[in-house]
Design an enzyme around this catalytic site. Structure first.
Site, PDB file in Angstrom:
ATOM      1  N   TYR A 442      72.195  11.139  66.257  1.00 28.85           N
ATOM      2  CA  TYR A 442      72.298  12.708  65.703  1.00 28.85           C
ATOM      3  C   TYR A 442      73.828  12.960  65.453  1.00 28.85           C
ATOM      4  CZ  TYR A 442      73.323  13.675  71.100  1.00 28.85           C
ATOM      5  OH  TYR A 442      73.867  13.638  72.282  1.00 28.85           O
ATOM      6  N   GLU A 443      73.829  14.152  64.768  1.00 30.06           N
ATOM      7  CA  GLU A 443      75.161  14.697  64.292  1.00 30.06           C
ATOM      8  C   GLU A 443      75.521  13.692  63.232  1.00 30.06           C
ATOM      9  OE1 GLU A 443      75.761  17.264  65.265  1.00 30.06           O
ATOM     10  OE2 GLU A 443      74.722  17.323  67.121  1.00 30.06           O
ATOM     11  N   GLY A 444      74.648  13.057  62.534  1.00 31.54           N
ATOM     12  CA  GLY A 444      74.793  12.316  61.396  1.00 31.54           C
ATOM     13  C   GLY A 444      74.905  10.837  61.944  1.00 31.54           C
ATOM     14  N   GLN A 449      78.294   8.324  59.131  1.00 33.15           N
ATOM     15  CA  GLN A 449      79.562   8.184  59.247  1.00 33.15           C
ATOM     16  C   GLN A 449      80.199   7.079  58.621  1.00 33.15           C
ATOM     17  OE1 GLN A 449      80.597  10.757  61.253  1.00 33.15           O
ATOM     18  NE2 GLN A 449      78.351  11.422  61.465  1.00 33.15           N
TER      19      GLN A 449
END
Length: 596
Positions: A442-444, A449
């Site tokens: 999650y969060e990319g 990234q």
């Protein structure tokens, strides 16, 4: 269920000896009066709260999970979570690094960062409730109107209200340009928002009196794709003029996701049925505003895996010293026992040192980045702020991806130390592995990234940010290159720096001809650069430890041993990673999709 003791001695080493934060903070007027005593006091009190209040709830919270009452759309968190949150709020922890203008304590991000490592070690699922609130605070503080700030920020700062980020929808994850949620303008300046969001961490719970949702949606006639996304503030309860909660807003939890880990956090499917909200910033500019929240969250996810790495290491170490199995290959070590403690076995030590090195490297790295954030936000010199901002932008995807990759490795190794007992729930180790796995997603995702690092942060500015950071490494290598005692650290550091420069140029040239080369190389490339950063920090820590090796404090001997292990056993994976990154896209793209 196991134990957790905040690693305050190592935190103090990083803050006071490696980063010399007391002197660094003197250059920031807002923090000039903060000294080592204040820092140490906060660390010590934070250690007590996390080990005594939060850690005992980690295993039970995982087993119990959250409960949804479908009739009322309300969620009950595991036993003890609500009471722990009350203690958190009463202790002023929510306000630690927030602006005094809104009721905050005005302490540096650096110190809040260390506290969040402790929180995540003690209980990652619980920590996500206040952790997301801090991201909402940062986003509103930067992009909200004066009215929005005065209404919502004091409540978020105090912890009376919590926050969420509502991005993902069933048909789109990272590709937010595909989202379908709609916002219709109203005559009073508000908007009515309709849509469905999924994977909303802490989307509904019973720990605070109100929840402030930051929701992405499209206004009428918005452009297609990511250029047509707006950001809205949508509270669970509409605030009254006096700041109390009023009418219930139709943004409700339809289900709690059944997931692999972090069971103590309510990961919700949120339904908006004409929910009232207010736009944050300008129409169609919502993604830019939300990136403040997303970048804070990406740093926060790195802290989650750092916390798990530390607590998994601590428990594996205790077990390895206590568990007896077989005899040492080099001779009996515990003649009074039927077998030796497993810590005598080389491969058990490899597993323990892997976790230890990744914990200590991650602690130094995240503290370094947090200090740069404080400089970016508070230094009086605009040039210093710009330089710090560039460095934070460069390093943020590495914090998120490298530390979470390492957390997965470390928690798995720590579980392995327990043998079969590690796979059994009662020991608690398998929970750390399950919880660590989401942090890579999650969060990319970590691939996103990696694309961000190589494609946007490095090739996007022709390597300018990387070269600036590389200059710091080059100067350190030159300053210490003639020190024979440092050669075992300086030589591999300098060598890796040269290889990163050459690798970056090679990939950049290939990418001009074929953009797929970036996608093919980015994941191993990020790990290589991650190791470059760790090598730089470990070499600096080694220099400090060498100077104090004969002080009688065994801490420095342990630091040197860990550093030597890192350079001998972990950093060499860069040789394989560089070969992977250089191998190109052809071996990935040649096979027709129908032939898989």
């Amino acid at each position: 269920m196991g134990q957790y003791v905040a690693p305050i001695r190592d935190m103090q080493f990083v803050l006071h000896e490696l980063l010399n934060v007391q002197e660094e903070l003197k250059a920031l007027p807002d923090y000039a009066e903060i000294d080592a005593d204040i820092i140490n006091q906060v660390l010590e009190e934070g250690g007590k709260f996390t080990s005594e209040v939060l850690f005992p709830l980690n295993h039970s919270g995982d087993r119990e999970g959250c409960k949804l009452d479908v009739a009322t759309n309300s969620v009950t968190t595991p036993k003890g979570f609500k009471e722990a949150y009350k203690q958190y709020v009463e202790g002023g922890w929510a306000a630690l690094a927030c602006d005094p203008e809104y009721g905050g304590q005005g302490l540096p991000v650096l110190l809040n960062n260390s506290f969040y490592e402790m929180l995540n070690s003690a209980n990652q699922a619980w920590t996500m409730y206040p952790g997301l609130s801090h991201g909402a605070y940062e986003c509103l503080k930067e992009h909200g109107t004066d009215e929005q700030k005065s209404t919502y920020l004091p409540k978020l700062v105090s912890g009376e209200w919590t926050g969420t980020m509502c991005l993902t929808e069933p048909h789109c994850g990272t590709d937010l340009g595909m989202l379908r949620s709609k916002a219709l303008p109203q005559e009073d300046g508000s908007w009515l928002i309709t849509g469905n969001k999924i994977f909303i961490s802490a989307g509904e719970h019973d720990m605070a009196e109100n929840i402030v949702h930051l929701v992405l949606a499209r206004v009428p006639d918005a452009p297609e794709g990511s250029k047509g996304i707006s950001l809205f503030l949508v509270p669970k309860f509409l605030p009254n003029a006096d700041g109390t909660v009023g009418a219930r807003n139709p943004i409700t939890c339809g289900a709690i996701e059944e997931k692999m880990g972090i069971h103590g956090n309510s990961t919700c499917q949120m339904n908006l049925d004409g929910a009232k909200g207010w736009i944050i910033g300008q129409p169609n500019k919502g993604l830019n505003a939300m990136f403040v929240f997303m970048n804070a969250a990406r740093l926060g996810v790195g802290m989650q895996s750092l916390g798990l790495t530390e607590v998994a290491y601590q428990n594996a170490l205790v077990y390895a010293k206590d568990r007896i199995q077989m005899r040492s290959l080099s001779g009996v070590k515990a003649p009074d026992k039927p077998a030796d403690p497993i810590i005598v076995h080389p491969d058990v030590r490899r597993m323990l040192l892997t976790a230890k090195a990744y914990a200590e490297g991650g602690r130094a790295f995240t503290s370094y980045v947090a200090l740069q954030i404080d400089r970016e936000l508070h230094h009086p010199d605009a040039d210093v702020r710009k330089e710090a901002a560039d460095e934070v932008a460069l390093l943020t995807p590495i914090v998120k991806a490298f530390i979470t990759d390492n957390g997965w490795i470390a928690t798995s190794e720590a579980m392995q130390v327990f043998g079969g007992h590690g796979y059994i729930a009662e020991w608690g180790m398998e929970q750390y592995v399950r919880d660590a796995r989401i942090n890579m997603i999650y969060e990319g995702t970590n691939t996103i990234q990696s694309l961000d690092l190589l494609g946007r942060k490095i090739l996007g500015d022709n390597g300018a940010k990387l070269r600036k950071f590389g200059e710091k490494i080059k100067n350190f290598v030159e300053e210490n290159g003639t020190d024979e005692a440092m050669s075992e650290f300086i030589t591999p550091l300098g060598d890796l720096g040269d290889k990163v420069t050459k690798l970056t140029m090679e990939i950049g040239m290939k990418a001009f001809q074929n953009p797929d080369e970036v996608g093919a190389a980015c994941v191993p490339y990020l790990r290589v650069v991650g190791h470059l950063v760790y090598s730089y920090l470990f070499a600096q820590m080694a220099k400090i430890a060498l100077a104090k090796e004969d002080s009688g404090d065994n801490f420095y001997k342990a630091k040197l041993a860990t550093t030597r292990f890192y350079f001998a056993r972990l950093q060499p994976e860069t040789a394989t990673l560089i070969r992977q990154a250089r191998s190109g896209s052809a071996n990935l793209m040649a096979l027709d999709a129908d032939l898989f």
